[in-house]
Scaffold this motif. Sequence first.
Motif, PDB file in Angstrom:
ATOM      1  N   GLU A  58       0.831  -1.206   0.000  1.00 13.55           N
ATOM      2  CA  GLU A  58       0.000   0.000   0.000  1.00 13.55           C
ATOM      3  C   GLU A  58       0.865   1.256   0.000  1.00 13.55           C
ATOM      4  OE1 GLU A  58      -2.328  -0.998   3.422  1.00 13.55           O
ATOM      5  OE2 GLU A  58      -3.973  -1.759   2.192  1.00 13.55           O
ATOM      6  N   TYR A  59       1.948   1.245   0.758  1.00 10.81           N
ATOM      7  CA  TYR A  59       2.859   2.399   0.779  1.00 10.81           C
ATOM      8  C   TYR A  59       3.456   2.659  -0.598  1.00 10.81           C
ATOM      9  CZ  TYR A  59       3.006   2.642   5.945  1.00 10.81           C
ATOM     10  OH  TYR A  59       2.702   2.796   7.266  1.00 10.81           O
ATOM     11  N   ILE A  60       3.990   1.617  -1.233  1.00 11.81           N
ATOM     12  CA  ILE A  60       4.625   1.835  -2.538  1.00 11.81           C
ATOM     13  C   ILE A  60       3.592   2.172  -3.608  1.00 11.81           C
ATOM     14  CG2 ILE A  60       6.670   0.472  -1.995  1.00 11.81           C
ATOM     15  CD1 ILE A  60       5.561  -1.747  -3.791  1.00 11.81           C
ATOM     16  N   ALA A  61       2.364   1.692  -3.446  1.00 17.72           N
ATOM     17  CA  ALA A  61       1.315   1.979  -4.434  1.00 17.72           C
ATOM     18  C   ALA A  61       0.984   3.467  -4.507  1.00 17.72           C
ATOM     19  CB  ALA A  61       0.054   1.180  -4.120  1.00 17.72           C
ATOM     20  N   VAL A  62       1.237   4.201  -3.430  1.00 18.63           N
ATOM     21  CA  VAL A  62       1.011   5.651  -3.459  1.00 18.63           C
ATOM     22  C   VAL A  62       2.336   6.406  -3.576  1.00 18.63           C
ATOM     23  CG1 VAL A  62      -1.208   5.574  -2.272  1.00 18.63           C
ATOM     24  CG2 VAL A  62       0.883   5.871  -0.934  1.00 18.63           C
ATOM     25  N   GLY A  63       3.425   5.679  -3.870  1.00 21.93           N
ATOM     26  CA  GLY A  63       4.708   6.318  -4.128  1.00 21.93           C
ATOM     27  C   GLY A  63       5.500   6.712  -2.902  1.00 21.93           C
ATOM     28  N   LEU A  64       5.294   6.019  -1.785  1.00 20.74           N
ATOM     29  CA  LEU A  64       6.072   6.337  -0.593  1.00 20.74           C
ATOM     30  C   LEU A  64       7.376   5.549  -0.570  1.00 20.74           C
ATOM     31  CD1 LEU A  64       3.373   6.338   2.236  1.00 20.74           C
ATOM     32  CD2 LEU A  64       4.268   8.272   0.936  1.00 20.74           C
ATOM     33  N   LEU A 106      17.041  12.536  -4.366  1.00 22.72           N
ATOM     34  CA  LEU A 106      16.981  11.130  -3.975  1.00 22.72           C
ATOM     35  C   LEU A 106      15.554  10.742  -3.610  1.00 22.72           C
ATOM     36  CD1 LEU A 106      18.672   8.514  -3.178  1.00 22.72           C
ATOM     37  CD2 LEU A 106      18.493   9.408  -0.850  1.00 22.72           C
ATOM     38  N   TYR A 107      14.888  11.578  -2.831  1.00 23.25           N
ATOM     39  CA  TYR A 107      13.519  11.309  -2.415  1.00 23.25           C
ATOM     40  C   TYR A 107      12.600  11.140  -3.626  1.00 23.25           C
ATOM     41  CZ  TYR A 107       8.927  11.903  -0.370  1.00 23.25           C
ATOM     42  OH  TYR A 107       7.607  11.717  -0.016  1.00 23.25           O
ATOM     43  N   LYS A 108      12.708  12.053  -4.577  1.00 26.02           N
ATOM     44  CA  LYS A 108      11.865  11.996  -5.773  1.00 26.02           C
ATOM     45  C   LYS A 108      12.149  10.727  -6.586  1.00 26.02           C
ATOM     46  CE  LYS A 108      10.213  15.050  -9.374  1.00 26.02           C
ATOM     47  NZ  LYS A 108      10.319  16.361  -9.997  1.00 26.02           N
ATOM     48  N   THR A 109      13.417  10.356  -6.697  1.00 23.70           N
ATOM     49  CA  THR A 109      13.791   9.131  -7.404  1.00 23.70           C
ATOM     50  C   THR A 109      13.170   7.916  -6.720  1.00 23.70           C
ATOM     51  OG1 THR A 109      15.862  10.099  -8.175  1.00 23.70           O
ATOM     52  CG2 THR A 109      15.738   7.687  -8.123  1.00 23.70           C
ATOM     53  N   TYR A 110      13.262   7.853  -5.396  1.00 22.39           N
ATOM     54  CA  TYR A 110      12.706   6.723  -4.651  1.00 22.39           C
ATOM     55  C   TYR A 110      11.182   6.683  -4.758  1.00 22.39           C
ATOM     56  CZ  TYR A 110      16.994   4.883  -2.620  1.00 22.39           C
ATOM     57  OH  TYR A 110      18.206   4.270  -2.439  1.00 22.39           O
ATOM     58  N   ARG A 111      10.523   7.843  -4.786  1.00 22.75           N
ATOM     59  CA  ARG A 111       9.059   7.881  -4.990  1.00 22.75           C
ATOM     60  C   ARG A 111       8.708   7.277  -6.353  1.00 22.75           C
ATOM     61  NH1 ARG A 111       5.335  10.845  -1.969  1.00 22.75           N
ATOM     62  NH2 ARG A 111       3.979  10.856  -3.781  1.00 22.75           N
ATOM     63  N   ASN A 112       9.399   7.716  -7.378  1.00 19.64           N
ATOM     64  CA  ASN A 112       9.133   7.208  -8.729  1.00 19.64           C
ATOM     65  C   ASN A 112       9.426   5.714  -8.826  1.00 19.64           C
ATOM     66  OD1 ASN A 112       8.321   9.729  -9.646  1.00 19.64           O
ATOM     67  ND2 ASN A 112      10.355  10.266 -10.381  1.00 19.64           N
ATOM     68  N   ASN A 113      10.512   5.273  -8.200  1.00 17.30           N
ATOM     69  CA  ASN A 113      10.845   3.849  -8.213  1.00 17.30           C
ATOM     70  C   ASN A 113       9.793   3.024  -7.469  1.00 17.30           C
ATOM     71  OD1 ASN A 113      13.149   4.527  -9.619  1.00 17.30           O
ATOM     72  ND2 ASN A 113      14.526   4.275  -7.877  1.00 17.30           N
ATOM     73  N   ALA A 114       9.247   3.575  -6.384  1.00 15.57           N
ATOM     74  CA  ALA A 114       8.188   2.875  -5.639  1.00 15.57           C
ATOM     75  C   ALA A 114       6.959   2.697  -6.526  1.00 15.57           C
ATOM     76  CB  ALA A 114       7.825   3.644  -4.370  1.00 15.57           C
ATOM     77  N   LEU A 115       6.570   3.747  -7.206  1.00 20.44           N
ATOM     78  CA  LEU A 115       5.403   3.660  -8.096  1.00 20.44           C
ATOM     79  C   LEU A 115       5.637   2.646  -9.210  1.00 20.44           C
ATOM     80  CD1 LEU A 115       4.484   7.436  -8.343  1.00 20.44           C
ATOM     81  CD2 LEU A 115       3.094   5.634  -7.293  1.00 20.44           C
ATOM     82  N   GLU A 116       6.847   2.620  -9.735  1.00 16.59           N
ATOM     83  CA  GLU A 116       7.174   1.666 -10.796  1.00 16.59           C
ATOM     84  C   GLU A 116       7.127   0.225 -10.268  1.00 16.59           C
ATOM     85  OE1 GLU A 116       7.730   0.489 -14.560  1.00 16.59           O
ATOM     86  OE2 GLU A 116       7.434   2.577 -13.944  1.00 16.59           O
ATOM     87  N   PHE A 117       7.701  -0.004  -9.101  1.00 16.72           N
ATOM     88  CA  PHE A 117       7.705  -1.346  -8.525  1.00 16.72           C
ATOM     89  C   PHE A 117       6.293  -1.794  -8.165  1.00 16.72           C
ATOM     90  CE2 PHE A 117       8.373  -4.674  -5.387  1.00 16.72           C
ATOM     91  CZ  PHE A 117       9.331  -5.450  -6.025  1.00 16.72           C
ATOM     92  N   ALA A 118       5.438  -0.863  -7.778  1.00 15.70           N
ATOM     93  CA  ALA A 118       4.060  -1.195  -7.399  1.00 15.70           C
ATOM     94  C   ALA A 118       3.296  -1.826  -8.561  1.00 15.70           C
ATOM     95  CB  ALA A 118       3.333   0.054  -6.903  1.00 15.70           C
ATOM     96  N   LYS A 119       3.740  -1.592  -9.778  1.00 16.22           N
ATOM     97  CA  LYS A 119       3.076  -2.195 -10.941  1.00 16.22           C
ATOM     98  C   LYS A 119       3.133  -3.719 -10.892  1.00 16.22           C
ATOM     99  CE  LYS A 119       3.801   1.796 -13.894  1.00 16.22           C
ATOM    100  NZ  LYS A 119       4.517   2.348 -15.063  1.00 16.22           N
TER     101      LYS A 119
END
Length: 138
Positions: A58-64, A106-119
């Motif tokens: 759920e966290y990564i699905a919203v980009g955390l 770094l934070y923005k990169t990790y947010r984007n990576n979380a959203l990508e992994f959530a797929k």
Amino acid sequence: ELKLKDKIFVKGIVENDMLVSTILPRYEIGVCPYLTKDNPSAPDHMFSGIDLTAKLVEYIAVGLPIVTTKLNDYFDNIEKNKFGYLVRSSAHWYNALKKLLSNHTLYKTYRNNALEFAKNYDEEKVLGPIFKKILKLH
């Protein structure tokens, strides 16, 4: 002392729809401090999983970006795919949180990576094969 009372939120049970649409999008980091030592009174469902926990998904699905203790080998994907940190000590917690809160790039990169992994947890990918198999049996 650290003036964090308006920055840290601990929620109990809430409706999933409200969690993912209203609550989690206001957060900046998903923090999951799981117990990792043998403890007879700890719930053992946490230790029998082979994937990320529902809370982490759920966290990564919203980009955390994630900061968590490691429960199983699949958690290595958090650092491998650069959407969070696995921590083992108070110094690790401090360093991981400091990095994410002080380095906006770094934070923005990790947010984007979380959203990508959530797929990887898309409903069609996860539930589609299960329902196809069930429907073929009947």
